[in-house]
Design a protein around this motif. Structure first.
Motif, PDB file in Angstrom:
ATOM      1  N   SER A  10     -14.526  -1.321  -1.441  1.00  0.00           N
ATOM      2  CA  SER A  10     -13.094  -1.508  -1.679  1.00  0.00           C
ATOM      3  C   SER A  10     -12.782  -2.986  -1.472  1.00  0.00           C
TER       4      SER A  10
ATOM      5  N   TRP B 228      -5.181  -1.428  -1.968  1.00  0.00           N
ATOM      6  CA  TRP B 228      -5.230  -0.189  -2.736  1.00  0.00           C
ATOM      7  C   TRP B 228      -5.022  -0.439  -4.220  1.00  0.00           C
TER       8      TRP B 228
ATOM      9  N   GLN C 123      -6.731  -3.142   3.537  1.00  0.00           N
ATOM     10  CA  GLN C 123      -7.245  -2.667   2.259  1.00  0.00           C
ATOM     11  C   GLN C 123      -6.261  -3.002   1.144  1.00  0.00           C
TER      12      GLN C 123
ATOM     13  N   GLU D  21     -10.643  -5.908   0.287  1.00  0.00           N
ATOM     14  CA  GLU D  21      -9.907  -6.051   1.536  1.00  0.00           C
ATOM     15  C   GLU D  21      -9.661  -7.522   1.852  1.00  0.00           C
TER      16      GLU D  21
ATOM     17  N   ASN E   6       0.844  -1.184   0.000  1.00  0.00           N
ATOM     18  CA  ASN E   6       0.000   0.000   0.000  1.00  0.00           C
ATOM     19  C   ASN E   6       0.885   1.241   0.000  1.00  0.00           C
TER      20      ASN E   6
END
Length: 139
Positions: A106, A120, A118, A108, A86
């Motif tokens: 999102s 990204w 998360q 995860e 990330n």
């Protein structure tokens, strides 16, 4: 590297990592960097007085941020582990510690300890999400 339980990082895996990234995130990051560099260098070359210093300060602030949030994120997966890179940290999870992968607004990863991380680098397609919701509602 940061691991969930603050253990030392695992040794290099035997199999090659498969890398997952957002192609449009990279394209957008490169385009944004090109625009910022073009405007910043132009202000440095043609600017007068405080303009040059403000342009230099803006470049020093914006270029690392754009790089960190658009070019850096990646997810590496192989047979042994999942490595999430990330913008500000790297998480290494052996597959035995992964409880589930979820995708809502999102993406995860949920570890067996309950910690959520998360992803990204992997965007959520709202179109695919709506399609999956319709399909599950029919079933």
């Amino acid at each position: 590297m940061t691991t969930p339980e603050h253990q030392p990082p695992t040794p290099d895996p035997a199999s090659k990592d498969r890398v997952f990234r957002s192609p449009m995130g990279i394209v957008g990051g490169v385009a944004l960097l090109a625009l910022v560099l073009w405007l910043g260098v132009d202000a440095l070359v043609r600017g007068e007085g405080r303009t040059q210093w403000l342009a230099l300060a803006a470049l020093i602030l914006i270029v690392p941020l754009v790089s960190a949030f658009t070019l850096r994120p990646a997810v590496y997966a192989n047979e042994d582990r999942l490595r999430i890179r990330n913008p500000l940290r790297v998480i290494v999870l052996p597959w035995g510690q992964v409880a589930s992968l979820r995708s809502g607004y999102s993406n995860e990863v949920v570890a067996k300890s309950g910690t959520k991380f998360q992803l990204w680098a992997i965007p959520v397609s709202l179109r695919a999400r709506k399609k999956a919701a319709r399909r599950s509602a029919r079933a």
